[in-house]
Design a protein around this motif. Structure first.
Motif, short mmCIF file in Angstrom:
data_model
loop_
_atom_site.label_atom_id
_atom_site.label_comp_id
_atom_site.label_asym_id
_atom_site.label_seq_id
_atom_site.Cartn_x
_atom_site.Cartn_y
_atom_site.Cartn_z
N LYS A 153 23.04 83.03 57.61
CA LYS A 153 23.72 81.93 58.29
C LYS A 153 23.18 81.74 59.71
O LYS A 153 22.91 80.62 60.15
CB LYS A 153 25.22 82.22 58.34
CG LYS A 153 26.04 81.34 59.28
CD LYS A 153 26.07 79.89 58.84
CE LYS A 153 26.97 79.07 59.76
NZ LYS A 153 26.98 77.65 59.42
N GLY A 154 23.00 82.85 60.43
CA GLY A 154 22.48 82.76 61.78
C GLY A 154 21.05 82.23 61.82
O GLY A 154 20.70 81.45 62.71
N MET A 155 20.22 82.64 60.86
CA MET A 155 18.84 82.16 60.81
C MET A 155 18.79 80.67 60.49
O MET A 155 17.97 79.93 61.05
CB MET A 155 18.04 82.96 59.78
CG MET A 155 17.81 84.41 60.16
SD MET A 155 17.00 85.36 58.85
CE MET A 155 15.38 84.59 58.80
N LEU A 156 19.67 80.21 59.60
CA LEU A 156 19.72 78.78 59.29
C LEU A 156 20.14 77.96 60.51
O LEU A 156 19.63 76.86 60.73
CB LEU A 156 20.69 78.52 58.13
CG LEU A 156 20.21 78.94 56.73
CD1 LEU A 156 21.34 78.79 55.72
CD2 LEU A 156 19.00 78.12 56.32
N GLN A 157 21.06 78.52 61.29
CA GLN A 157 21.48 77.83 62.51
C GLN A 157 20.31 77.73 63.48
O GLN A 157 20.12 76.70 64.15
CB GLN A 157 22.66 78.57 63.14
CG GLN A 157 23.47 77.76 64.13
CD GLN A 157 24.36 76.74 63.45
OE1 GLN A 157 24.30 76.54 62.25
NE2 GLN A 157 25.20 76.08 64.23
N LEU A 181 28.06 82.41 64.08
CA LEU A 181 27.16 83.38 64.68
C LEU A 181 27.93 84.56 65.25
O LEU A 181 29.07 84.42 65.68
CB LEU A 181 26.33 82.73 65.78
CG LEU A 181 25.41 81.57 65.38
CD1 LEU A 181 24.65 81.06 66.60
CD2 LEU A 181 24.44 82.01 64.30
N ASP A 182 27.29 85.73 65.25
CA ASP A 182 27.89 86.90 65.86
C ASP A 182 27.74 86.80 67.38
O ASP A 182 27.07 85.89 67.89
CB ASP A 182 27.25 88.18 65.32
CG ASP A 182 25.74 88.25 65.54
OD1 ASP A 182 25.25 87.58 66.48
OD2 ASP A 182 25.05 88.94 64.78
N PRO A 183 28.38 87.70 68.14
CA PRO A 183 28.32 87.60 69.61
C PRO A 183 26.90 87.56 70.16
O PRO A 183 26.62 86.82 71.11
CB PRO A 183 29.07 88.85 70.07
CG PRO A 183 30.05 89.12 68.97
CD PRO A 183 29.33 88.74 67.71
N LEU A 184 25.98 88.35 69.57
CA LEU A 184 24.59 88.34 70.05
C LEU A 184 23.95 86.98 69.78
O LEU A 184 23.25 86.43 70.64
CB LEU A 184 23.79 89.45 69.37
CG LEU A 184 22.31 89.55 69.76
CD1 LEU A 184 22.16 89.78 71.26
CD2 LEU A 184 21.61 90.65 68.96
N GLY A 185 24.19 86.43 68.59
CA GLY A 185 23.63 85.13 68.25
C GLY A 185 24.17 84.03 69.14
O GLY A 185 23.44 83.12 69.55
N ARG A 186 25.47 84.10 69.47
CA ARG A 186 26.07 83.10 70.35
C ARG A 186 25.46 83.17 71.74
O ARG A 186 25.21 82.15 72.37
CB ARG A 186 27.58 83.29 70.41
CG ARG A 186 28.28 82.80 69.15
CD ARG A 186 29.73 83.17 69.07
NE ARG A 186 30.41 83.38 70.32
CZ ARG A 186 31.40 84.26 70.49
NH1 ARG A 186 31.79 85.01 69.48
NH2 ARG A 186 31.99 84.37 71.66
N LYS A 187 25.20 84.39 72.21
CA LYS A 187 24.56 84.53 73.53
C LYS A 187 23.16 83.94 73.52
O LYS A 187 22.75 83.27 74.48
CB LYS A 187 24.50 86.00 73.94
CG LYS A 187 23.86 86.21 75.31
CD LYS A 187 23.70 87.66 75.65
CE LYS A 187 23.10 87.83 77.06
NZ LYS A 187 21.80 87.13 77.22
#
Length: 326
Positions: A153-157, A181-187
């Protein structure tokens, strides 16, 4: 320059209902759902603007109208001071919808190359631009040769964000870019948005993650039930008054702690220290006096002002009808 401007923008959905009783048509009626009601927004060039609101507030409807995916039932809007649909303006916009759908069997590099062809980008420019975007959005080294069905999901975003930046747009429009996204992805997404601003781009995004919006937005607008609740700079919207003080101390005598506890709104005796929350500055001064007198340790002192989340909850609650008076 006003990059985005809406004037009394409205959208009403009409649903056709047929009521059937005992297998026979009883009557036909229409139901109207107001998604937007006379929305007035103004997004300035070079700023990060957050469109905030609860689910169903009208955020995605606003973005879909601006992107030409649906049409308004009232009012008007302009992008870069031109009416919606202007082709020269569309060429300067990058867009990532909330729930993008990508063809599963295209590899990451093929996907961006395909979109680059749709933009009319020369092959040499695509070959130069695509690796830069993989690095910019933080995709792993194997992503270019991995089919999209293997993306998380994060990679697609991230690949969707890369697509939105492919044409080096002047305006970047993102619908819930940090969703899922997880906290790291959001950052990482926050950092990308901030870098876009540094390069002179305007970023207009919707979100319900208020803590992230508070960190990066120059201005925000809060919508609820299709109506504008508030708009402006965070420094103007949020109260500058300190609402509470969080104090963490260690080494104070039990007698001092017992006396301070009587004035604290919250008191937590932990293994190595004590956390107290006070509403009054005088109580904090008393803590500091006792820390100095007893040679104790002040671990931390944190004055807390109103957060965007607290402001948001208060304003949305204020505009919601009470259960007894819908």
């Amino acid at each position: 320059m006003k990059i985005i401007e809406t004037i009394n923008l409205s959208k009403v959905y009409t649903h056709d209902f047929i009521d059937v009783e005992h297998g026979r048509l009883k009557f036909n009626f229409f139901r109207r759902t107001v998604a937007l009601e006379k929305l007035n927004l103004e997004v300035r060039e070079g700023e990060i603007f957050g469109l905030l609101g609860p689910n169903g507030a009208g955020k995605s409807t606003t973005i879909k109208i601006l992107m030409g995916l649906i049409f308004p039932t009232g009012g008007s809007a302009r992008i870069m001071e031109k009416p919606l649909g202007d082709k020269t303006v569309k060429a300067q916009i990058g867009f990532l919808p909330e729930n993008p759908f990508f063809y599963d069997y295209l590899k990451g590099e093929e996907f961006l190359d395909y979109y680059g062809q749709l933009y009319g980008m020369p092959k040499a420019l695509r070959r130069k631009r695509i690796p830069e975007l993989f690095e910019l959005v933080g995709l792993p080294d194997h992503a270019p040769n991995l089919p999209l069905k293997g993306y998380s999901k994060g990679m697609l975003q991230r690949i969707g964000l890369a697509q939105a930046l492919l044409n080096d747009p002047k305006l970047v429009v993102l619908d819930e870019p940090q969703s899922g996204l997880d906290p790291l992805g959001r950052k990482e997404i926050r950092d990308i948005i901030l870098r876009l601003k540094e390069t002179g781009k305007t970023v207009f995004f919707s979100s319900h993650i208020l803590s992230d919006a508070e960190l990066i937005c120059d201005r925000v607008a809060i919508v609820n039930r299709g109506r504008l609740v508030a708009m402006g700079e965070l420094s103007h919207l949020l109260s500058p008054k300190i609402k509470e003080y969080e104090v963490v101390v260690s080494g104070l005598s039990r007698e001092s702690l017992n006396q301070l506890e009587q004035h604290a709104r919250k008191y937590i005796d932990r293994e190595r220290d004590v956390l107290m929350i006070f509403d009054k500055e005088d109580d904090v001064k008393e803590v500091l006096r006792r820390v100095v007198a007893e040679n104790a340790t002040l671990v931390s002192l944190t004055p807390r002002k109103e957060t965007l989340e607290e402001y948001f909850i208060r304003e949305v609650a204020r505009t919601n009808p009470s259960p007894s008076n819908p």
